[in-house]
Write a protein that holds these residues in place. Structure first.
Motif, PDB file in Angstrom:
ATOM      1  N   CYS A 131       0.783  -1.473   0.436  1.00 57.57           N
ATOM      2  CA  CYS A 131       0.042  -0.295   0.046  1.00 57.57           C
ATOM      3  C   CYS A 131       0.836   1.006   0.633  1.00 57.57           C
ATOM      4  N   ALA A 132       0.556   2.250  -0.994  1.00 59.30           N
ATOM      5  CA  ALA A 132       1.016   3.846  -1.116  1.00 59.30           C
ATOM      6  C   ALA A 132       0.716   4.744   0.428  1.00 59.30           C
ATOM      7  N   ALA A 133       1.500   5.505   0.832  1.00 61.21           N
ATOM      8  CA  ALA A 133       0.836   6.097   2.079  1.00 61.21           C
ATOM      9  C   ALA A 133      -0.141   7.212   1.844  1.00 61.21           C
ATOM     10  N   TRP A 134      -1.283   7.391   0.887  1.00 57.31           N
ATOM     11  CA  TRP A 134      -2.069   8.138   0.878  1.00 57.31           C
ATOM     12  C   TRP A 134      -3.563   6.495   0.250  1.00 57.31           C
ATOM     13  N   ASP A 135      -3.477   5.387   0.209  1.00 56.17           N
ATOM     14  CA  ASP A 135      -4.111   4.305   0.628  1.00 56.17           C
ATOM     15  C   ASP A 135      -5.228   3.966   1.791  1.00 56.17           C
ATOM     16  N   ARG A 136      -5.809   3.376   1.685  1.00 61.14           N
ATOM     17  CA  ARG A 136      -6.529   2.690   3.517  1.00 61.14           C
ATOM     18  C   ARG A 136      -6.032   1.976   2.990  1.00 61.14           C
ATOM     19  N   VAL A 137      -6.331   1.169   4.482  1.00 57.58           N
ATOM     20  CA  VAL A 137      -5.867   0.048   4.756  1.00 57.58           C
ATOM     21  C   VAL A 137      -6.883  -1.007   5.790  1.00 57.58           C
ATOM     22  N   ALA A 138      -6.738  -1.847   5.205  1.00 56.87           N
ATOM     23  CA  ALA A 138      -8.073  -2.603   5.442  1.00 56.87           C
ATOM     24  C   ALA A 138      -7.492  -3.952   6.597  1.00 56.87           C
ATOM     25  N   ILE A 139      -7.692  -4.448   7.406  1.00 52.97           N
ATOM     26  CA  ILE A 139      -7.076  -5.611   8.095  1.00 52.97           C
ATOM     27  C   ILE A 139      -8.078  -6.443   8.410  1.00 52.97           C
ATOM     28  N   ASP A 140      -8.399  -7.848   8.673  1.00 53.74           N
ATOM     29  CA  ASP A 140      -9.383  -8.804   9.006  1.00 53.74           C
ATOM     30  C   ASP A 140      -9.134  -9.740   8.872  1.00 53.74           C
ATOM     31  N   ALA A 141      -9.242  -9.881  10.575  1.00 57.84           N
ATOM     32  CA  ALA A 141      -7.675 -10.543  11.152  1.00 57.84           C
ATOM     33  C   ALA A 141      -8.582 -12.147  12.538  1.00 57.84           C
ATOM     34  N   GLN A 142      -8.560 -13.389  12.510  1.00 59.77           N
ATOM     35  CA  GLN A 142      -9.782 -13.891  12.865  1.00 59.77           C
ATOM     36  C   GLN A 142      -8.623 -15.382  13.643  1.00 59.77           C
ATOM     37  N   LYS A 143      -8.606 -15.613  14.627  1.00 59.37           N
ATOM     38  CA  LYS A 143      -7.614 -16.710  15.509  1.00 59.37           C
ATOM     39  C   LYS A 143      -8.608 -18.003  13.986  1.00 59.37           C
ATOM     40  N   TYR A 144      -8.213 -19.072  14.402  1.00 58.78           N
ATOM     41  CA  TYR A 144      -8.311 -20.261  13.713  1.00 58.78           C
ATOM     42  C   TYR A 144      -8.344 -21.352  14.415  1.00 58.78           C
ATOM     43  N   ASP A 145      -7.271 -21.155  15.853  1.00 59.88           N
ATOM     44  CA  ASP A 145      -7.728 -21.925  16.455  1.00 59.88           C
ATOM     45  C   ASP A 145      -8.316 -22.497  17.554  1.00 59.88           C
ATOM     46  N   TYR A 146      -9.080 -21.458  18.073  1.00 61.17           N
ATOM     47  CA  TYR A 146      -9.514 -21.311  19.308  1.00 61.17           C
ATOM     48  C   TYR A 146      -9.249 -21.221  20.629  1.00 61.17           C
ATOM     49  N   GLY A 147      -8.167 -20.479  20.374  1.00 59.94           N
ATOM     50  CA  GLY A 147      -7.607 -20.000  21.788  1.00 59.94           C
ATOM     51  C   GLY A 147      -7.519 -19.602  22.416  1.00 59.94           C
ATOM     52  N   GLU A 148      -6.650 -19.503  23.478  1.00 58.55           N
ATOM     53  CA  GLU A 148      -7.928 -18.650  24.915  1.00 58.55           C
ATOM     54  C   GLU A 148      -6.827 -17.417  25.398  1.00 58.55           C
ATOM     55  N   GLY A 149      -5.753 -17.240  24.247  1.00 58.72           N
ATOM     56  CA  GLY A 149      -4.893 -16.376  24.742  1.00 58.72           C
ATOM     57  C   GLY A 149      -5.399 -14.905  24.049  1.00 58.72           C
ATOM     58  N   GLU A 150      -4.254 -13.834  24.439  1.00 58.54           N
ATOM     59  CA  GLU A 150      -5.028 -13.091  23.571  1.00 58.54           C
ATOM     60  C   GLU A 150      -4.514 -12.620  21.992  1.00 58.54           C
ATOM     61  N   PHE A 151      -5.684 -12.599  21.305  1.00 56.56           N
ATOM     62  CA  PHE A 151      -4.905 -11.996  19.348  1.00 56.56           C
ATOM     63  C   PHE A 151      -5.047 -10.667  19.310  1.00 56.56           C
ATOM     64  N   LYS A 152      -3.776 -10.502  19.176  1.00 54.84           N
ATOM     65  CA  LYS A 152      -3.724  -8.575  18.662  1.00 54.84           C
ATOM     66  C   LYS A 152      -3.068  -8.622  17.486  1.00 54.84           C
ATOM     67  N   VAL A 153      -3.741  -7.121  16.835  1.00 49.67           N
ATOM     68  CA  VAL A 153      -3.147  -6.926  15.724  1.00 49.67           C
ATOM     69  C   VAL A 153      -3.119  -5.688  15.634  1.00 49.67           C
ATOM     70  N   GLN A 154      -1.452  -4.897  15.167  1.00 47.19           N
ATOM     71  CA  GLN A 154      -1.183  -3.639  14.937  1.00 47.19           C
ATOM     72  C   GLN A 154      -0.864  -3.300  13.697  1.00 47.19           C
ATOM     73  N   LEU A 155      -1.667  -1.861  13.188  1.00 44.37           N
ATOM     74  CA  LEU A 155      -1.177  -1.291  12.041  1.00 44.37           C
ATOM     75  C   LEU A 155       0.208   0.222  12.182  1.00 44.37           C
ATOM     76  N   LEU A 156       1.279  -0.758  11.079  1.00 40.76           N
ATOM     77  CA  LEU A 156       2.032   0.377  11.496  1.00 40.76           C
ATOM     78  C   LEU A 156       2.358   1.253  10.364  1.00 40.76           C
ATOM     79  N   ARG A 157       2.980   2.630  10.639  1.00 39.32           N
ATOM     80  CA  ARG A 157       2.881   3.638   9.286  1.00 39.32           C
ATOM     81  C   ARG A 157       4.832   3.440   9.597  1.00 39.32           C
ATOM     82  N   ASN A 158       5.775   4.099   8.759  1.00 38.13           N
ATOM     83  CA  ASN A 158       6.502   3.901   9.261  1.00 38.13           C
ATOM     84  C   ASN A 158       7.076   3.831  10.035  1.00 38.13           C
TER      85      ASN A 158
END
Length: 180
Positions: A131-158
């Motif tokens: 994605c270029a700097a001016w693009d919209r960004v989307a993330i759709d993430a999901q657990k696959y194993d139905y685990g009980e731990g914390e599931f965290k997603v971060q979006l970094l720019r530069n």
């Protein structure tokens, strides 16, 4: 009247040179030169004319292509941002990264909303998003194993976190939509 063999102009009977084109009308003995067929130095065949025209067109296209390709900015130059004061802030070619922090298996779709990239994995991973700097960004993430731990997603720019979300739900799903 004497007709000029070169240009066809009607000259006076006493003329030695044509009054129109200065062609010599008499030979060295003073005799008039007979009208002969006009010689055209550019009288070449139609095939040669076509070859010459095509050659000129091809050379022009090659020259245009060379100039066009050598005057286009590189990918890094096109992603530079010029501010109001005229200074240039250089950015990375692809400034966005997605970081998935989870100790189990997961599945994610991420990138430009029109061109999402599908990834799956196990454990924490970092992805550079196309994605270029001016693009919209989307993330759709999901657990696959139905685990009980914390599931965290971060979006970094530069390298800086611009969006973050987490869940501990066993069917955890995280959606991040970022508009610069």
């Amino acid at each position: 009247m004497v007709k000029c063999p070169r240009c066809g102009y009607d000259n006076s009977i006493n003329a030695v040179y044509c009054d129109n084109c200065a062609y010599r009308l008499t030979d060295h003995k003073g005799r008039y030169i007979k009208n002969t067929k006009r010689v055209n130095k550019w009288d070449i065949g139609i095939a040669r004319k076509i070859v010459i025209v095509l050659g000129i067109i091809i050379i022009a296209l090659l020259l245009f292509s060379f100039i066009y390709n050598n005057t286009q900015p590189s990918d890094n130059e096109t992603l530079n941002v010029i501010t109001d004061d005229g200074s240039v802030h250089k950015t990375a070619s692809y400034p966005y990264e997605a970081v998935i922090l989870y100790e189990g298996s997961w599945y994610a779709e991420m990138g430009n909303p029109n061109y999402l990239v599908k990834e799956s994995g196990y454990g924490p991973e970092t992805f550079t998003l196309d994605c270029a700097a001016w693009d919209r960004v989307a993330i759709d993430a999901q657990k696959y194993d139905y685990g009980e731990g914390e599931f965290k997603v971060q979006l970094l720019r530069n390298g800086e976190v611009v969006a973050e979300n987490s869940t501990t739900n066993v069917t955890g799903r995280i959606v991040i939509n970022y508009n610069y």
